[in-house]
Design a protein around this motif. Structure first.
Motif, mmCIF file in Angstrom:
data_model
loop_
_atom_site.group_PDB
_atom_site.id
_atom_site.type_symbol
_atom_site.label_atom_id
_atom_site.label_comp_id
_atom_site.label_asym_id
_atom_site.label_seq_id
_atom_site.Cartn_x
_atom_site.Cartn_y
_atom_site.Cartn_z
ATOM 1 N N GLN A 62 0.847 -1.193 0.000
ATOM 2 C CA GLN A 62 0.000 0.000 0.000
ATOM 3 C C GLN A 62 0.882 1.241 0.000
ATOM 4 N N PRO A 63 0.756 2.097 -1.013
ATOM 5 C CA PRO A 63 1.609 3.289 -1.070
ATOM 6 C C PRO A 63 1.125 4.370 -0.096
ATOM 7 N N SER A 64 2.041 5.190 0.338
ATOM 8 C CA SER A 64 1.671 6.351 1.154
ATOM 9 C C SER A 64 1.163 7.464 0.246
ATOM 10 N N PRO A 65 0.421 8.439 0.788
ATOM 11 C CA PRO A 65 0.011 9.591 -0.028
ATOM 12 C C PRO A 65 1.208 10.306 -0.654
ATOM 13 N N GLU A 66 2.308 10.359 0.089
ATOM 14 C CA GLU A 66 3.515 11.023 -0.422
ATOM 15 C C GLU A 66 4.078 10.283 -1.626
ATOM 16 N N ARG A 67 4.063 8.950 -1.555
ATOM 17 C CA ARG A 67 4.572 8.145 -2.673
ATOM 18 C C ARG A 67 3.695 8.328 -3.911
ATOM 19 N N LEU A 68 2.387 8.355 -3.700
ATOM 20 C CA LEU A 68 1.460 8.547 -4.807
ATOM 21 C C LEU A 68 1.698 9.901 -5.478
ATOM 22 N N PRO A 112 3.037 15.999 -16.128
ATOM 23 C CA PRO A 112 2.461 17.346 -16.013
ATOM 24 C C PRO A 112 0.957 17.337 -15.791
ATOM 25 N N GLU A 113 0.245 16.423 -16.468
ATOM 26 C CA GLU A 113 -1.217 16.408 -16.363
ATOM 27 C C GLU A 113 -1.712 15.787 -15.062
ATOM 28 N N ALA A 114 -0.791 15.262 -14.229
ATOM 29 C CA ALA A 114 -1.192 14.646 -12.959
ATOM 30 C C ALA A 114 -0.752 15.464 -11.752
ATOM 31 N N ARG A 115 -0.203 16.649 -11.990
ATOM 32 C CA ARG A 115 0.307 17.436 -10.858
ATOM 33 C C ARG A 115 -0.795 18.062 -10.021
ATOM 34 N N GLY A 116 -2.035 18.067 -10.573
ATOM 35 C CA GLY A 116 -3.167 18.547 -9.792
ATOM 36 C C GLY A 116 -3.827 17.453 -8.982
ATOM 37 N N GLU A 132 -6.412 -0.514 2.031
ATOM 38 C CA GLU A 132 -5.832 -1.732 1.462
ATOM 39 C C GLU A 132 -6.450 -2.066 0.116
ATOM 40 N N ARG A 133 -7.677 -1.602 -0.124
ATOM 41 C CA ARG A 133 -8.367 -1.901 -1.370
ATOM 42 C C ARG A 133 -7.808 -1.090 -2.539
ATOM 43 N N ALA A 134 -7.678 0.218 -2.342
ATOM 44 C CA ALA A 134 -7.312 1.088 -3.455
ATOM 45 C C ALA A 134 -6.987 2.482 -2.958
ATOM 46 N N ALA A 135 -6.295 3.232 -3.824
ATOM 47 C CA ALA A 135 -6.133 4.668 -3.619
ATOM 48 C C ALA A 135 -7.257 5.360 -4.390
ATOM 49 N N VAL A 136 -7.924 6.296 -3.757
ATOM 50 C CA VAL A 136 -8.977 7.069 -4.407
ATOM 51 C C VAL A 136 -8.459 8.481 -4.605
ATOM 52 N N VAL A 137 -8.520 8.956 -5.861
ATOM 53 C CA VAL A 137 -7.917 10.250 -6.181
ATOM 54 C C VAL A 137 -8.909 11.142 -6.927
ATOM 55 N N SER A 138 -8.590 12.413 -6.962
ATOM 56 C CA SER A 138 -9.325 13.367 -7.791
ATOM 57 C C SER A 138 -8.303 14.294 -8.447
ATOM 58 N N GLY A 139 -8.796 15.147 -9.346
ATOM 59 C CA GLY A 139 -7.914 16.119 -9.979
ATOM 60 C C GLY A 139 -7.298 15.666 -11.291
ATOM 61 N N LEU A 140 -7.684 14.475 -11.786
ATOM 62 C CA LEU A 140 -7.180 13.995 -13.077
ATOM 63 C C LEU A 140 -8.261 14.212 -14.129
ATOM 64 N N GLU A 141 -7.915 14.873 -15.213
ATOM 65 C CA GLU A 141 -8.906 15.177 -16.240
ATOM 66 C C GLU A 141 -9.291 13.960 -17.067
ATOM 67 N N THR A 142 -8.332 13.043 -17.280
ATOM 68 C CA THR A 142 -8.592 11.859 -18.101
ATOM 69 C C THR A 142 -8.172 10.598 -17.346
ATOM 70 N N GLU A 143 -8.503 9.446 -17.935
ATOM 71 C CA GLU A 143 -8.188 8.159 -17.319
ATOM 72 C C GLU A 143 -6.709 7.793 -17.450
ATOM 73 N N GLN A 144 -6.043 8.273 -18.489
ATOM 74 C CA GLN A 144 -4.719 7.751 -18.815
ATOM 75 C C GLN A 144 -3.689 7.929 -17.696
ATOM 76 N N ARG A 178 -4.188 7.927 -14.594
ATOM 77 C CA ARG A 178 -4.556 6.981 -13.533
ATOM 78 C C ARG A 178 -3.996 5.595 -13.830
ATOM 79 N N TYR A 179 -4.045 5.171 -15.093
ATOM 80 C CA TYR A 179 -3.477 3.875 -15.461
ATOM 81 C C TYR A 179 -1.967 3.865 -15.236
ATOM 82 N N TYR A 180 -1.327 4.985 -15.567
ATOM 83 C CA TYR A 180 0.121 5.097 -15.342
ATOM 84 C C TYR A 180 0.435 4.892 -13.856
ATOM 85 N N LEU A 181 -0.293 5.571 -12.984
ATOM 86 C CA LEU A 181 -0.068 5.449 -11.541
ATOM 87 C C LEU A 181 -0.294 4.012 -11.079
ATOM 88 N N GLN A 182 -1.348 3.394 -11.591
ATOM 89 C CA GLN A 182 -1.697 2.032 -11.176
ATOM 90 C C GLN A 182 -0.588 1.050 -11.527
#
Length: 385
Positions: free
Chosen positions: A308-314, A322-326, A334-346, A348-352
């Protein structure tokens, strides 16, 4: 000399729909390379409807294979040895006679770079005995052949017979020693169309030849629904959805038909990872009800790799884009990280894939037991988010 696909001119490329011009695109199961577009197989439910490419039935190339691979590995989302790759999975079949030389060229180019990324090739076309030897020459990439099989016998919906994919799967799964893996890609499952006991049994028998089987439903997007209506095809659902549709009762019947004797998975990455003896690169293990059909050995493998990553690691990983800095970290469990501020799905897949951990967008929550699918056919569910 094998016939190759015609190369479009700059002017022809400029006239394509915007998304069709995007040769490299992140889709859920990997970074997708699609510099060849056009398919004559005419499956009514094809995702090409959503890219403005449905009427393009003759495969055409936007650039050379070498240029395309270079664009892939130079892409900001590409991580050597980490990012799963998909080849020609959006707008053509990689083993159409005119496309297959390009498929081999791409696979061999990636392999010569000594990359060890997962590479997924999805086909419903005819494979040949000589393909076994050629694919066995690949030393580095983790290649998986996924054979799309539905058993649909309505020629208006699926003109190209599923029996071809079935025979190809048997052929390519035959050798006891092979570097690549085979997956029965049992899709799309649609109630009333290919879910009789006979259909389910046929898929079960075919699954005995594969290294793993994954089942999934139908992407029933607005463009596909419009095509069905315009052509008088039987409409499978009364509404469309952004996610695949697998009704609850259909899933129950599939699980009952397979029992627990054959490796069966709900997610593509789970089947691919299992086939290679590796943990799931999408980190689905955090969602236990998703993994309750997995072999025990695979559960242990995935649990041992789950961190499980920390918020800092995420935020640190997101800062590379650049498009994920927001990005805003809403919650991490333990299930997942829930995020906001991403305009598109792509992004998010990179982070995953960078983290090997589920990353969900707060705008599109994953409901318990629905496994990231549409709400259609599930008890007590409201309209899909």
């Amino acid at each position: 000399m094998a016939t190759r696909v015609a190369l479009l001119s700059r002017d022809q490329i400029d006239k394509l729909p915007d998304r069709a011009r995007e040769v490299v695109e992140y889709r859920k199961s990997g970074l997708s390379l699609n510099h060849i577009q056009g398919c004559p197989l005419d499956c009514a439910y094809c995702i090409r409807h959503t890219y403005g490419l449905w009427d393009q039935r003759v495969p055409r190339a936007l650039m050379s294979d070498a240029q395309a691979v270079e664009e892939l590995v130079a892409h900001q989302y590409f991580q050597p040895h980490v990012t799963p790759i998909q080849v020609f999975n959006r707008a053509t079949d990689p083993f159409l006679p005119v496309v297959r030389p390009h498929t081999f060229a791409v696979l061999e180019d990636l392999d010569e770079r000594e990359l060890t990324n997962h590479v997924l090739v999805i086909t419903r076309h005819q494979m040949k005995p000589e393909d076994i030897e050629r694919l066995n020459q690949l030393k580095h990439i983790k290649l998986t052949l996924l054979f799309t099989f539905s058993g649909i016998d309505n020629k208006e919906i699926e003109p190209y017979p599923s029996s071809v994919a079935a025979e190809s799967l048997k052929l390519m799964s035959g050798p006891a020693r092979r570097r690549y893996r085979t997956v029965l890609y049992w899709r799309p499952l649609v109630p009333g169309l290919n879910d009789t006991p006979e259909h389910l049994d046929a898929a079960y028998q075919l699954a005995q030849h594969a290294d793993a089987t994954v089942f999934t439903g139908l992407f029933y997007r607005d463009e596909i629904a419009e095509y069905y209506k315009a052509n008088g095809l039987p409409e499978p659902y009364d509404e469309t959805a952004r996610r695949k549709i697998v009704p609850e009762t259909l899933e129950e019947r599939i699980l009952a038909a397979f029992g627990n004797t054959t490796p069966l998975f709900r997610k593509t990455s789970c089947a691919v990872a299992y086939a290679h003896g590796l943990p799931d690169y999408n980190g689905h293990i955090g969602i236990p009800e998703l993994c309750d059909i997995c072999p025990l050995s695979q559960l242990e493998l995935c649990r041992n790799a789950h961190t499980q990553p920390s918020p800092e690691r995420l935020r640190e990983v997101a800062a590379r884009l650049p498009e994920a800095r927001g990005l805003v970290v809403v919650d991490i469990t333990e299930r997942a990280a829930v995020v906001s501020g991403l305009e598109t799905e792509q992004p998010r897949y990179y982070l995953q894939h960078a983290l090997g951990f589920q990353v969900h967008d707060v705008r599109h929550p994953h409901r318990e037991r629905r496994h990231g699918r549409a709400n259609i056919g599930w008890k007590g569910e409201t309209q899909d988010e």
